[in-house]
Design a protein around this motif. Structure first.
Motif, PDB file in Angstrom:
ATOM      1  N   LEU A 124     -47.295 -20.239  -8.300  1.00 46.09           N
ATOM      2  CA  LEU A 124     -46.062 -20.963  -8.065  1.00 46.09           C
ATOM      3  C   LEU A 124     -45.738 -20.344  -6.826  1.00 46.09           C
ATOM      4  N   PRO A 125     -46.060 -20.207  -6.135  1.00 48.07           N
ATOM      5  CA  PRO A 125     -45.708 -19.670  -4.481  1.00 48.07           C
ATOM      6  C   PRO A 125     -46.804 -20.419  -3.514  1.00 48.07           C
ATOM      7  N   PRO A 126     -47.394 -20.872  -4.090  1.00 48.29           N
ATOM      8  CA  PRO A 126     -48.688 -21.694  -2.918  1.00 48.29           C
ATOM      9  C   PRO A 126     -48.064 -23.249  -3.163  1.00 48.29           C
ATOM     10  N   ILE A 127     -47.528 -23.468  -4.635  1.00 44.66           N
ATOM     11  CA  ILE A 127     -46.778 -24.566  -4.365  1.00 44.66           C
ATOM     12  C   ILE A 127     -45.296 -25.449  -3.443  1.00 44.66           C
ATOM     13  N   TRP A 128     -44.897 -24.029  -3.228  1.00 44.17           N
ATOM     14  CA  TRP A 128     -43.425 -24.071  -3.252  1.00 44.17           C
ATOM     15  C   TRP A 128     -43.166 -24.011  -1.945  1.00 44.17           C
ATOM     16  N   ALA A 129     -44.715 -23.258  -0.937  1.00 45.43           N
ATOM     17  CA  ALA A 129     -45.653 -23.804   0.802  1.00 45.43           C
ATOM     18  C   ALA A 129     -45.553 -24.570   1.034  1.00 45.43           C
ATOM     19  N   GLN A 143     -26.707 -13.504   5.578  1.00 45.25           N
ATOM     20  CA  GLN A 143     -27.996 -14.760   4.561  1.00 45.25           C
ATOM     21  C   GLN A 143     -28.676 -15.047   6.232  1.00 45.25           C
ATOM     22  N   ARG A 144     -30.142 -15.126   5.812  1.00 43.82           N
ATOM     23  CA  ARG A 144     -31.672 -16.032   6.410  1.00 43.82           C
ATOM     24  C   ARG A 144     -32.164 -16.920   5.768  1.00 43.82           C
ATOM     25  N   SER A 145     -32.485 -17.787   5.839  1.00 44.89           N
ATOM     26  CA  SER A 145     -33.700 -18.511   5.540  1.00 44.89           C
ATOM     27  C   SER A 145     -35.252 -18.446   6.120  1.00 44.89           C
ATOM     28  N   VAL A 146     -36.278 -18.080   4.922  1.00 43.59           N
ATOM     29  CA  VAL A 146     -38.236 -18.242   5.752  1.00 43.59           C
ATOM     30  C   VAL A 146     -38.011 -19.198   4.484  1.00 43.59           C
ATOM     31  N   LYS A 147     -39.284 -19.996   5.565  1.00 43.28           N
ATOM     32  CA  LYS A 147     -39.919 -20.762   4.707  1.00 43.28           C
ATOM     33  C   LYS A 147     -40.554 -19.730   3.461  1.00 43.28           C
ATOM     34  N   VAL A 148     -41.659 -20.678   2.966  1.00 39.30           N
ATOM     35  CA  VAL A 148     -42.006 -20.076   2.145  1.00 39.30           C
ATOM     36  C   VAL A 148     -43.506 -19.702   1.807  1.00 39.30           C
ATOM     37  N   GLU A 149     -43.884 -20.606   2.752  1.00 42.23           N
ATOM     38  CA  GLU A 149     -45.554 -20.281   3.601  1.00 42.23           C
ATOM     39  C   GLU A 149     -45.728 -19.069   4.609  1.00 42.23           C
ATOM     40  N   ASP A 150     -43.853 -19.004   5.429  1.00 38.39           N
ATOM     41  CA  ASP A 150     -43.672 -17.492   6.331  1.00 38.39           C
ATOM     42  C   ASP A 150     -43.509 -16.515   5.405  1.00 38.39           C
ATOM     43  N   ASP A 220     -55.195 -13.205   0.120  1.00 37.23           N
ATOM     44  CA  ASP A 220     -54.006 -12.080   0.158  1.00 37.23           C
ATOM     45  C   ASP A 220     -52.810 -11.928  -0.056  1.00 37.23           C
ATOM     46  N   ILE A 221     -52.487 -13.511   0.917  1.00 42.93           N
ATOM     47  CA  ILE A 221     -51.419 -15.150   0.426  1.00 42.93           C
ATOM     48  C   ILE A 221     -51.828 -15.709   0.568  1.00 42.93           C
ATOM     49  N   PRO A 222     -51.023 -16.473  -0.179  1.00 45.00           N
ATOM     50  CA  PRO A 222     -51.240 -18.134   0.162  1.00 45.00           C
ATOM     51  C   PRO A 222     -51.253 -18.390   1.605  1.00 45.00           C
ATOM     52  N   GLN A 223     -52.393 -19.579   1.618  1.00 45.07           N
ATOM     53  CA  GLN A 223     -52.201 -19.616   2.969  1.00 45.07           C
ATOM     54  C   GLN A 223     -52.689 -21.505   3.608  1.00 45.07           C
ATOM     55  N   ALA A 253     -60.871 -19.938   5.494  1.00 46.94           N
ATOM     56  CA  ALA A 253     -60.513 -19.418   4.653  1.00 46.94           C
ATOM     57  C   ALA A 253     -61.139 -17.935   4.538  1.00 46.94           C
ATOM     58  N   PRO A 254     -60.520 -16.905   4.615  1.00 45.69           N
ATOM     59  CA  PRO A 254     -60.943 -15.548   4.331  1.00 45.69           C
ATOM     60  C   PRO A 254     -61.403 -15.000   3.219  1.00 45.69           C
ATOM     61  N   MET A 255     -62.025 -15.518   2.281  1.00 44.39           N
ATOM     62  CA  MET A 255     -62.294 -14.935   0.660  1.00 44.39           C
ATOM     63  C   MET A 255     -62.865 -13.955   0.371  1.00 44.39           C
ATOM     64  N   GLU A 256     -62.201 -13.476  -0.712  1.00 44.78           N
ATOM     65  CA  GLU A 256     -63.024 -11.765  -1.213  1.00 44.78           C
ATOM     66  C   GLU A 256     -63.213 -12.902  -2.968  1.00 44.78           C
ATOM     67  N   HIS A 257     -64.375 -11.637  -3.073  1.00 41.62           N
ATOM     68  CA  HIS A 257     -65.049 -11.769  -4.117  1.00 41.62           C
ATOM     69  C   HIS A 257     -64.660 -10.690  -5.907  1.00 41.62           C
ATOM     70  N   ASP A 258     -64.509 -11.118  -6.289  1.00 38.44           N
ATOM     71  CA  ASP A 258     -63.801 -10.008  -7.402  1.00 38.44           C
ATOM     72  C   ASP A 258     -64.257 -10.334  -8.316  1.00 38.44           C
TER      73      ASP A 258
END
Ligand SMILES: Cc1cc2nc3c(=O)[nH]c(=O)nc-3n(C[C@H](O)[C@H](O)[C@H](O)COP(=O)(O)OP(=O)(O)OC[C@H]3O[C@@H](n4cnc5c(N)ncnc54)[C@H](O)[C@@H]3O)c2cc1C
Length: 284
Positions: A124-129, A143-150, A220-223, A253-258
């Protein structure tokens, strides 16, 4: 396992008072599905858990608020899955639920816990972003708000400080936008993806007026893939343009193997799914 206490605050203010900005072993509990696994595997040793299930504030449910939809942090994934409002406004979220974990997890896991967990494999997080959503966060200083992207700072790291709580997600209504989430798994559909790719776009005739691409799971993070977005914005998505966008996305995109695949394999998946995703939303 060392002893720990569990608190059941009745109000948000009480919940915040039980948290400790200087002690990461004091944690809030949403559904507990991720937290309990981390405790069982000895990765996390709490001293105090602050359970959010009995708060008097309305932290559950999905509701309309002008040009936004607001979703309380304690809303379960199942409640979101079965919300007619979410199905109508954000079919991409509704559709993603079908292959997210299983019904037992979805019945318990919460929208806030899902976001705060910071696991880059989550669906879900990348979709919200990509939808431009923001997280509403309460803490000792208000209270504060942060864009999910950030919101995501690193592997399992978010901008939510110890002592703070996500109380809500606010998602802008996006008239005219179409979106898809491509969860590319190498084994079962509900498995962790090798890559996740969210595409959200608004078309002007057959041209892409605006677009957001978010890559997840292999990073590492939704990008956001801003270079690829730039290639696509303002143009008709023909095969040549989509191939150029795929090259641009792979380069940025700095992708990683796993265990789910090599970098080359994931690059291939990324290019293929930019093509397939754009074909899907381009058809309307
Ligand atoms: C068997 C299994 C299969 C799964 N498969 C998938 C899958 O296919 N796709 C997918 O996306 N996910 C999957 N998951 C992960 C699941 O989505 C997460 O475990 C869940 O969303 C976490 O939500 P929770 O409410 O249970 O969080 P919790 O376990 O309660 O909390 C997780 C973290 O967030 C913090 N937290 C909780 N609520 C808040 C809040 N309101 N404010 C600030 N911090 C908070 C906690 O302190 C903890 O650090 C799976 C999990 C399991 C157990």
């Amino acid at each position: 396992m060392a002893d720990f206490t569990i608190e059941y605050p009745g109000t948000l203010a009480e919940a915040l008072s039980f948290l400790d900005p200087d002690d990461p072993s004091v944690r809030p509990v949403g559904g507990g599905t991720a937290l309990m696994l981390m405790m069982k595997s000895q990765m996390f040793h709490p001293t105090r858990l602050v359970c959010l299930s009995r708060l008097s504030e309305p932290m559950t449910g999905c509701r309309e608020d002008g040009d936004h939809i607001r979703i309380g942090a304690m809303t379960t994934l199942s409640q979101v899955e079965h919300s007619a409002l979410i199905a109508a406004e954000f079919p991409v979220i509704h559709n993603a639920m079908k292959n997210l974990a299983n019904v037992r997890v979805r019945n318990v896991a919460t929208i806030g816990g899902n976001l705060a967990h910071g696991d880059p494999h989550l669906d879900l997080p990348p979709i919200w972003a990509a939808l431009g959503a923001e997280a509403i966060i309460h803490g000792p200083s208000g209270q504060r708000s942060v864009k999910v992207e950030d919101l995501f700072q690193g592997y399992y790291e978010t901008d939510v400080a110890d002592g703070e709580l996500i109380t809500e997600i606010r998602v802008p209504r996006l008239p005219g936008w179409r979106a898809t989430y491509r969860k590319v798994t190498t084994r079962a559909l509900h498995d962790w993806p090798a890559i996740g790719l969210t595409l959200a776009a608004r078309f002007d005739g057959d041209r892409i007026a605006d677009i957001r691409l978010v890559l997840s799971a292999a990073v590492d993070i939704p990008q956001r893939l801003r270079g690829a977005e730039e290639v696509l914005r303002g143009h008709r998505p023909d095969a040549m343009l989509l191939a150029r966008a795929g090259d641009s996305a792979a380069a940025e995109a700095p992708m990683e193997h796993d265990s789910r695949g090599s970098v080359d394999y994931k690059v291939h998946l990324l290019k293929v799914h930019i093509l397939r995703g754009m074909n899907e939303i381009g058809k309307g």
